[in-house]
Every structure is written in structure tokens, then in C-alpha cells.
Write a protein that holds these residues in place. Structure first.
Motif, PDB file in Angstrom:
ATOM      1  N   GLU A 162       1.207  -1.332  -0.288  1.00  0.00           N
ATOM      2  CA  GLU A 162       0.269  -0.441   0.060  1.00  0.00           C
ATOM      3  C   GLU A 162       0.793   1.019   0.167  1.00  0.00           C
ATOM      4  O   GLU A 162       0.453   2.400  -0.809  1.00  0.00           O
ATOM      5  N   ILE A 163       2.147   1.300   0.633  1.00  0.00           N
ATOM      6  CA  ILE A 163       2.817   2.211   1.073  1.00  0.00           C
ATOM      7  C   ILE A 163       3.400   2.542  -0.867  1.00  0.00           C
ATOM      8  O   ILE A 163       3.426   3.686  -1.138  1.00  0.00           O
ATOM      9  N   ALA A 164       4.009   1.916  -1.269  1.00  0.00           N
ATOM     10  CA  ALA A 164       4.360   1.294  -2.605  1.00  0.00           C
ATOM     11  C   ALA A 164       3.595   2.222  -4.071  1.00  0.00           C
ATOM     12  O   ALA A 164       4.063   3.500  -4.311  1.00  0.00           O
ATOM     13  N   LEU A 165       2.263   1.442  -3.639  1.00  0.00           N
ATOM     14  CA  LEU A 165       1.399   2.160  -4.185  1.00  0.00           C
ATOM     15  C   LEU A 165       0.894   3.580  -4.200  1.00  0.00           C
ATOM     16  O   LEU A 165       0.363   4.801  -4.855  1.00  0.00           O
ATOM     17  N   HIS A 166       0.976   4.129  -2.689  1.00  0.00           N
ATOM     18  CA  HIS A 166       0.639   5.568  -2.624  1.00  0.00           C
ATOM     19  C   HIS A 166       1.877   6.629  -2.689  1.00  0.00           C
ATOM     20  O   HIS A 166       1.483   7.619  -3.453  1.00  0.00           O
ATOM     21  N   GLN A 167       2.948   5.669  -2.773  1.00  0.00           N
ATOM     22  CA  GLN A 167       3.835   6.756  -3.537  1.00  0.00           C
ATOM     23  C   GLN A 167       4.020   6.766  -4.913  1.00  0.00           C
ATOM     24  O   GLN A 167       4.162   7.498  -5.053  1.00  0.00           O
ATOM     25  N   ALA A 168       4.166   5.336  -5.514  1.00  0.00           N
ATOM     26  CA  ALA A 168       3.520   5.411  -6.744  1.00  0.00           C
ATOM     27  C   ALA A 168       2.436   7.060  -7.715  1.00  0.00           C
ATOM     28  O   ALA A 168       2.795   7.473  -8.594  1.00  0.00           O
ATOM     29  N   THR A 169       1.256   6.481  -6.802  1.00  0.00           N
ATOM     30  CA  THR A 169       0.371   7.604  -7.308  1.00  0.00           C
ATOM     31  C   THR A 169       0.639   9.209  -7.002  1.00  0.00           C
ATOM     32  O   THR A 169      -0.013   9.583  -7.644  1.00  0.00           O
ATOM     33  N   ARG A 170       1.282   9.484  -5.797  1.00  0.00           N
ATOM     34  CA  ARG A 170       1.591  10.895  -5.401  1.00  0.00           C
ATOM     35  C   ARG A 170       2.828  11.267  -6.645  1.00  0.00           C
ATOM     36  O   ARG A 170       1.848  12.563  -7.461  1.00  0.00           O
ATOM     37  N   MET A 171       3.637  10.463  -6.855  1.00  0.00           N
ATOM     38  CA  MET A 171       4.392  10.958  -8.032  1.00  0.00           C
ATOM     39  C   MET A 171       4.030  11.452  -9.409  1.00  0.00           C
ATOM     40  O   MET A 171       4.138  11.749  -9.603  1.00  0.00           O
ATOM     41  N   VAL A 172       2.658   9.976  -9.430  1.00  0.00           N
ATOM     42  CA  VAL A 172       2.268   9.941 -10.639  1.00  0.00           C
ATOM     43  C   VAL A 172       1.513  11.937 -10.725  1.00  0.00           C
ATOM     44  O   VAL A 172       1.264  12.318 -12.240  1.00  0.00           O
ATOM     45  N   SER A 173       0.554  12.005  -9.600  1.00  0.00           N
ATOM     46  CA  SER A 173      -0.666  12.910  -9.617  1.00  0.00           C
ATOM     47  C   SER A 173       0.541  13.868  -9.683  1.00  0.00           C
ATOM     48  O   SER A 173       0.221  15.100 -10.237  1.00  0.00           O
ATOM     49  N   GLN A 174       2.227  14.246  -9.203  1.00  0.00           N
ATOM     50  CA  GLN A 174       2.623  15.443  -9.052  1.00  0.00           C
ATOM     51  C   GLN A 174       3.469  15.644 -10.165  1.00  0.00           C
ATOM     52  O   GLN A 174       3.213  16.427 -11.363  1.00  0.00           O
ATOM     53  N   LEU A 175       3.410  14.280 -11.852  1.00  0.00           N
ATOM     54  CA  LEU A 175       3.760  14.572 -12.617  1.00  0.00           C
ATOM     55  C   LEU A 175       3.146  14.775 -13.873  1.00  0.00           C
ATOM     56  O   LEU A 175       2.899  15.468 -14.667  1.00  0.00           O
ATOM     57  N   LEU A 176       2.009  14.593 -13.456  1.00  0.00           N
ATOM     58  CA  LEU A 176       0.504  14.867 -14.390  1.00  0.00           C
ATOM     59  C   LEU A 176      -0.052  16.269 -13.653  1.00  0.00           C
ATOM     60  O   LEU A 176      -1.379  15.772 -14.453  1.00  0.00           O
ATOM     61  N   THR A 177       0.658  17.239 -12.718  1.00  0.00           N
ATOM     62  CA  THR A 177      -0.614  18.403 -12.957  1.00  0.00           C
ATOM     63  C   THR A 177      -1.043  19.326 -13.569  1.00  0.00           C
ATOM     64  O   THR A 177      -1.662  20.036 -14.061  1.00  0.00           O
ATOM     65  N   GLN A 178       0.098  19.452 -14.824  1.00  0.00           N
ATOM     66  CA  GLN A 178       0.032  20.467 -15.595  1.00  0.00           C
ATOM     67  C   GLN A 178      -0.508  19.070 -17.382  1.00  0.00           C
ATOM     68  O   GLN A 178      -0.604  20.063 -17.396  1.00  0.00           O
ATOM     69  N   ALA A 179      -0.083  18.223 -17.307  1.00  0.00           N
ATOM     70  CA  ALA A 179      -0.902  17.435 -18.198  1.00  0.00           C
ATOM     71  C   ALA A 179      -1.975  17.533 -19.040  1.00  0.00           C
ATOM     72  O   ALA A 179      -3.007  16.879 -17.427  1.00  0.00           O
ATOM     73  N   PRO A 180      -2.346  17.229 -20.230  1.00  0.00           N
ATOM     74  CA  PRO A 180      -3.463  17.776 -20.385  1.00  0.00           C
ATOM     75  C   PRO A 180      -4.531  16.371 -20.463  1.00  0.00           C
ATOM     76  O   PRO A 180      -3.807  15.215 -19.990  1.00  0.00           O
ATOM     77  N   GLU A 181      -5.530  16.263 -20.378  1.00  0.00           N
ATOM     78  CA  GLU A 181      -5.939  15.288 -20.920  1.00  0.00           C
ATOM     79  C   GLU A 181      -5.620  13.494 -21.572  1.00  0.00           C
ATOM     80  O   GLU A 181      -5.768  14.744 -22.776  1.00  0.00           O
ATOM     81  N   GLY A 182      -6.357  13.076 -21.618  1.00  0.00           N
ATOM     82  CA  GLY A 182      -5.556  12.085 -23.259  1.00  0.00           C
ATOM     83  C   GLY A 182      -4.978  10.469 -22.713  1.00  0.00           C
ATOM     84  O   GLY A 182      -4.338  10.038 -22.011  1.00  0.00           O
ATOM     85  N   PRO A 183      -3.990  10.221 -24.158  1.00  0.00           N
ATOM     86  CA  PRO A 183      -3.810   9.095 -23.681  1.00  0.00           C
ATOM     87  C   PRO A 183      -2.903   9.280 -23.025  1.00  0.00           C
ATOM     88  O   PRO A 183      -2.516   7.896 -22.033  1.00  0.00           O
ATOM     89  N   VAL A 184      -1.519   9.953 -22.768  1.00  0.00           N
ATOM     90  CA  VAL A 184      -0.203  10.056 -21.683  1.00  0.00           C
ATOM     91  C   VAL A 184      -0.705   9.651 -20.126  1.00  0.00           C
ATOM     92  O   VAL A 184      -0.697   8.694 -19.304  1.00  0.00           O
TER      93      VAL A 184
END
Length: 652
Positions: free
Chosen positions: A411-433
Motif C-alpha cells: 500500500e505504501i508503494a502504491l501510495h508513493q507511486a500515486t503521489r509521483m504520478v499526481s505530481q507528474l500529471l499536474t499540468q498534463a492534459p487529458e488524453g492518452p498520456v
């Protein structure tokens, strides 16, 4: 946003929080040997971030510093990418280190912002996110070289962890002393230190015992009554008691018994005031018991059966409340009521604990006369039975603690991965990426974090690949950039495929996952405009399923990307081992159980089902989500006797 002008003390406290946050940043920066020209800019950015996230000023762009934008990631400028990724990793490491202390302080700060009618941002005003955003703001506003900024970010990590923990402890202590938003535990009253066993004081009223208050209220209104010591009065008193008891037996046999007839009768007024008061308390207790909708019908019926023998004891006893402890008879009432509140409303009469309580009550109801210690013996027997069942329930979970540690790590690993993806996607548009990173790559990052940790080269490599994917959809500025992008795409695709293969996907599944990205890259290289895609609603799904290889163990968790951080309501904030609860499940059912174990990271708990032989491993995030659903509630200790006395005093 402006704070409520009617809360000057709260405004002072909020200013203290902001100033302490800035002081923590300044102290950490000086320990990290921050160049003096940078210090004011860093502290100013920290104060600005706090105020924006706290709703004290309009958000004019500080939140835009989050994540990776086209100017911060590139397949060409490696230093910018390194710094951006390191800041995200730094924020996550600090968050994981200070999470426990920050959660407590942030909950108090959140209550303070509500007091001031302020709307906070997505992140905590003094959280690790804002601290790292301040570093980003300093770098961009002062045009600091990414290599120098990266070195400073690494130097400030250790002192920043120390300073933030000190900050959170100070804020938690400071805000706890403010009456307008100090916490109320809602727990049952605890015995006063040094008080005899069984003595209980009510909460929230300065230590006043409502039962004692009701007794003295009755005594103050009662007449002198017959004397307990005078010879003639004692003979008359015995005759009065016998007559009252005979009347009670007659009324009960004829089915004409009513709650309040006894204490209002003229005959009772001849009794000594302590006996009148004891009868009044007992009648108040049982009048209240029959109105408790939170108790199953069989339990209320059981309590009604106790009314007659307890009234008889109060009638025959010189002073039911002599001594400093609560009478065993009334403690038995509380014990049965507490037991009843923990039982399911359906099938109560078939429950083993109900049958144990019924056995105890029947033994007290049947005889015409009871020995003086009858209620004490009954209380001991019932409490022993309840304690044995509780212990058995808690011990059932011990066999799963080792598996719980493993599930928490995941769960901690998933949480860390989720937080990282959230940070990466802050300015990313909706779409395939975005869909690819949320659906597939979060599992790749989870695997890296679980097996290697976030300090390992594999984690850094997977994060870098995700950042490069986001950069790859930025339209090239000229032909030279377009060719450099074209040349870099095969390596990027290879990295993406390698990550998907590492999580066990088959070649055809990998090709299907990468196909939308291939089409998107083709459009970018051709210079075609990318179609606007509306935001996709995301409903966090909690999975409830058996844990393979561990019969009797079930898991309640998110298995994929979860945007945002579920917030645990204040009512549940002090949950701890041994607490009883009812938890709503995703299928509409509920689980009644005891918190048997909380993981070392505070991200998973084992709840032992008190009705079945099952144990539930529930993650903190799933727990926060499900406790907000209808049907979830704490089964806090309570005193029916005190509640009854309070109610009677309120209507006196």
C-alpha cells in the motif's frame, strides 16, 4: 478570501502557524548553508505558499509551480529534468518521514480555517508540498542554475525533515489549547486517578458526576423521612418498606407496573432521603433505557427485566450509593447496554453474548430475595464473558500480522507511486498520456517502490521515463527539435515497454497499451493539432476481496491510481488498537469489529470481525473513504446510567 472578522484569536493562531512554517524553512536553509541572497526569496515564497493554500490570498500562480511543465522537462535539457524529478522525489521522501506528525497538526489547522471561513487549497498550507514549491519558486524567480539548485535541494532534505516535525508538534500543542477548536474525544469517561474501581466521572462538565448530581437534587427536595437509626422509626421504616414491596409485587403480577409510579407515591416520601434518591436514579435509568433506539429490542427488553430487582435492592438498601464507587447493579446495566450497542440489530437474540447476558439477568429476576453480592457476582460473570470473547477476537488477527506488514508495504508503494504520478500529471492534459500513466505506469512505479524503494536507480529510471513521455507530447518549436524528438522516441518506447513487461504484461497487451501513444506521437511529429479531450470523471474504487493463501483474511484497498488524498474525518482521528466500530463495505454490507493491529507505517490496520471468524486488512486510504459512507460509526464506550441522569437533570 478574507477571514471572519469575529475570530481575532483564531487569526492570531493562523499567523503563528504561518510564521512558524517560515521559521522552519529559514532554520533548515541556514543549516544547509543556503547563500544569503537566496534566503529572503525562499522565506518569502514559503509565506506566499502558506497564504495561498490557506485561502488568505487569491491563488495567482503558486500552485502552477507544481508538477512538470514544458519548460521544466525536455528530452534535450537534462539538468532541468533532473532537478524537477529530484524535487518531486524530495517532497515524497519528506512527506513519508513527517506524515504522522503532519496529519495531527494539519487536522487542527483545518479546523482553524473552518473557524475563519477560509477555503484551503489542495495541499496543506505548511505541508512538504508547499515547502518544495517554495524551493521551485526560488529557483525560477532567482534564475538559479539547475545544478546548484539540485545540490541545495539535497542539502536541505535532512534539516527540513527535523524542522518540519518540530513545527508540527508545536502547532499541534498550540492549537490544542484554543478552546474554540480544541478536540473533544467523545470517549467514555475514565476513572479519576486514585479513584476506586467503578467510579466514573462524566466528560465535558468539569468532572461533575451527573448521577451524584441527580441524587443530591432529589435529596434536597425530599422531606426528612423516617430515621435509619431511631428505634421506633426503624420499626416503622421496615413496615413501610414491606408495604411498598408488597405493592410492587402486586402491580407487577397484574401487569400494571409503570416507570415513575414508585418515586411519585406518597408512601415513598416516608423513606429516608438517600433511599428516595436511589429509587429516583434507578427509575430514571430504566425510563431512559426503553427509549434508546441504538439498542436492539431484545437488549432493551432484557434491561427492563432488571428494573424490578434493582428497585428492590434500592428500596431495601440503606443507601445504594454509599461508598465512592458506582453500585454493581447500575454498572451491570451499563455493561449490558454497552454490549447491546455492539451487537447487530438482526439476530440479536441468537448471539452468544446476548445469551450470556440473558442468563445473568434470569438468575437475578427469578428469586424473591437476592444476596447482597448478587449483582457484583453477575457483573463479574458477564464482564468475564465479554472480555474472553474480546480477547479471542483480537488474538484471531495475530496470525495475520506478518501478512499485514507485507500488505502495508504494498500500500505504501502504491501510495508513493500515486503521489509521483499526481505530481507528474499536474499540468498534463487529458488524453492518452494521462490515461497511460494513471492506468499502467502507476503499477510500474508501485513495483519499483515495493521491490527496490524510492531511493533505488530503478525508481529513478521509471520516473524519468514517465517525465520524458510527458515531454514528448510538447509540440516541437522547429524542425531541429522535431528531428531530435523523432530520434529519441524509439528509446522512450523501449523504456515504456520494458516497464510494462516488468509488471508481467504480455506482448500483445503491451502493444495495445502503447498504441494510443504511438498515434499521439505521430500527430505531434506531423504537426497536427491534438484534439481537446474533456476531463474524465474518476471515481476511486475500493476493492473488497479475500487474500489468496490466507483463509479468513480479506483486504479492503485501492488497487490502482487514486487522485487526491482521502481525509479521515475528525471523529475517526484517534482510532487505536482495541477500538470497536462498524465499517460500511463497498457491497452495501457492514463489518462490526475491533481494531486488532495497526501497521508500523500507520497505513494499514487489521480489523477482527466480532460476528464472524474473519479479519479485514484495510488500508488507511480505503478506511478514510469507507468511514465517510452511511453505516460507518464508532462504537465508543458510553454510560447509559450517566446519560439517563443527565437527561433527568435537564428536565428537572
Amino acid at each position: 478570501m478574507t477571514a471572519s472578522p469575529s475570530s481575532p484569536a483564531a487569526l492570531v493562531s493562523l499567523k503563528h502557524c504561518r510564521d512558524r512554517f517560515v521559521d522552519a524553512i529559514r532554520a533548515a536553509a541556514r543549516t544547509a548553508r543556503c547563500p544569503e541572497p537566496w534566503l529572503d526569496g525562499l522565506c518569502s515564497a514559503a509565506a506566499e505558499g502558506f497564504e495561498e493554500m490557506a485561502g488568505l490570498r487569491e491563488r495567482r500562480g503558486f500552485e502552477q509551480l507544481r508538477g512538470l511543465t514544458a519548460s521544466r522537462i525536455s528530452l534535450i535539457h537534462q539538468e532541468d529534468l533532473d532537478y524537477s524529478i529530484e524535487l518531486i522525489n524530495l517532497e515524497q521522501r519528506i512527506h513519508d518521514h513527517v506524515h504522522r506528525e503532519m496529519t495531527l497538526a494539519d487536522r487542527r489547522l483545518h479546523e482553524l480555517l473552518i473557524e475563519l471561513n477560509l477555503t484551503r487549497g489542495e495541499d496543506s498550507p505548511f505541508g512538504s508540498e508547499v515547502a518544495c514549491l517554495a524551493l521551485r519558486a526560488l529557483t525560477e524567480r532567482e534564475r538559479i542554475n539547475p545544478v546548484e539548485a539540485l545540490d541545495f535541494a539535497r542539502q536541505i532534505e535532512a534539516p527540513l525533515k527535523i524542522q518540519l516535525i518540530e513545527l508540527y508538534r508545536d502547532v499541534d500543542h498550540t492549537l490544542a489549547g484554543v478552546p474554540s477548536y480544541g478536540q473533544k474525544s467523545g470517549r467514555a469517561p475514565s476513572p479519576r486517578p486514585g479513584a476506586p474501581e467503578g467510579q466514573v466521572l462524566s466528560i465535558g462538565d468539569g468532572g461533575h458526576d451527573p448521577v451524584d448530581g441527580l441524587r443530591w437534587a432529589v435529596i434536597s427536595r425530599a422531606g426528612d423521612g423516617l430515621s435509619e437509626t431511631d428505634g421506633q422509626d426503624r420499626a416503622a421504616l421496615k413496615a413501610v418498606v414491606d408495604r411498598i414491596e408488597a405493592w410492587m409485587d402486586h402491580e407487577r403480577q397484574n401487569g400494571e407496573w409503570a416507570h415513575d409510579e414508585l418515586s411519585t407515591s406518597e408512601l415513598v416520601q416516608l423513606l429516608p432521603p438517600p433511599r428516595v434518591a436511589a429509587l429516583a436514579v434507578v427509575e430514571a435509568v430504566f425510563a431512559h433505557a426503553v427509549t434508546r433506539a441504538d439498542l436492539p429490542d431484545p437488549i432493551r427488553a432484557l434491561l427492563v427485566e432488571l428494573r424490578f430487582p434493582i428497585l428492590k435492592q434500592a428500596l431495601r438498601h440503606t443507601d445504594l450509593f454509599e461508598g465512592s464507587s458506582r453500585p454493581p447493579a447500575l454498572r451491570l446495566v451499563d455493561s449490558i447496554a454497552q454490549l447491546g450497542a455492539s451487537l447487530p440489530p438482526e439476530g440479536t437474540a441468537d448471539h452468544s453474548l446476548y445469551r450470556a447476558a440473558a442468563k445473568v439477568v434470569n438468575a437475578l429476576v427469578q428469586p424473591d430475595t437476592l444476596p447482597d453480592d448478587a449483582f457484583a457476582v453477575a457483573l463479574e460473570a458477564l464482564d468475564k464473558r465479554v472480555a474472553e470473547r474480546r480477547q479471542t477476537t483480537l488474538e484471531r488477527a495475530r496470525a495475520f500480522e506478518e501478512k499485514g506488514v507485507q500488505l502495508e508495504r504494498r500500500e505504501i508503494a502504491l501510495h508513493q507511486a500515486t503521489r509521483m504520478v499526481s505530481q507528474l500529471l499536474t499540468q498534463a492534459p487529458e488524453g492518452p498520456v494521462r490515461q497511460f500513466l494513471e492506468g499502467y505506469w502507476v503499477q510500474v512505479l508501485t513495483r519499483a517502490a515495493y521491490l527496490r524503494g524510492t531511493d533505488h536507480a530503478e525508481w529513478d529510471s521509471r520516473v524519468r521515463t514517465a517525465a520524458q513521455l510527458i515531454a514528448s507530447i510538447v509540440p516541437p518549436a522547429d524542425d531541429a527539435e522535431r528531428e531530435r524528438l523523432r530520434a529519441g522516441l524509439p528509446a522512450l518506447r523501449g523504456g515504456l515497454g520494458d516497464g510494462l513487461q516488468a509488471v508481467g504484461l504480455k506482448p500483445e497487451t503491451i502493444d495495445a497499451a502503447l498504441a494510443p501513444l504511438d498515434a499521439l506521437h505521430a500527430a505531434v511529429l506531423d504537426g497536427r493539432l491534438l484534439p481537446a479531450i474533456p476531463p474524465k470523471p474518476r471515481t476511486p474504487r475500493v476493492h473488497h476481496s479475500p487474500v489468496s493463501g490466507f483463509p479468513g483474511l480479506f483486504a479492503l484497498a485501492h488497487k490502482s491510481y487514486l487522485a487526491g488524498e482521502p481525509v479521515l474525518a475528525a471523529e475517526w482521528a484517534d482510532i487505536r488498537t482495541g477500538d470497536a466500530l462498524v465499517l460500511a463495505l463497498p457491497d452495501g454490507g457492514t463489518l462490526r469489529g475491533l481494531v486488532a493491529w495497526i501497521g508500523p507505517g500507520g497505513q494499514l490496520m487489521l480489523i477482527a470481525d466480532t460476528d464472524r471468524h474473519d479479519v479485514l486488512a484495510v488500508t488507511f486510504r480505503a478506511f478514510a473513504q469507507q468511514t465517510a459512507q452511511p453505516g460507518s460509526r464508532r462504537l465508543r464506550p458510553f454510560s447509559l446510567v450517566e446519560d439517563a441522569a443527565d437527561r433527568r437533570l435537564a428536565h428537572a
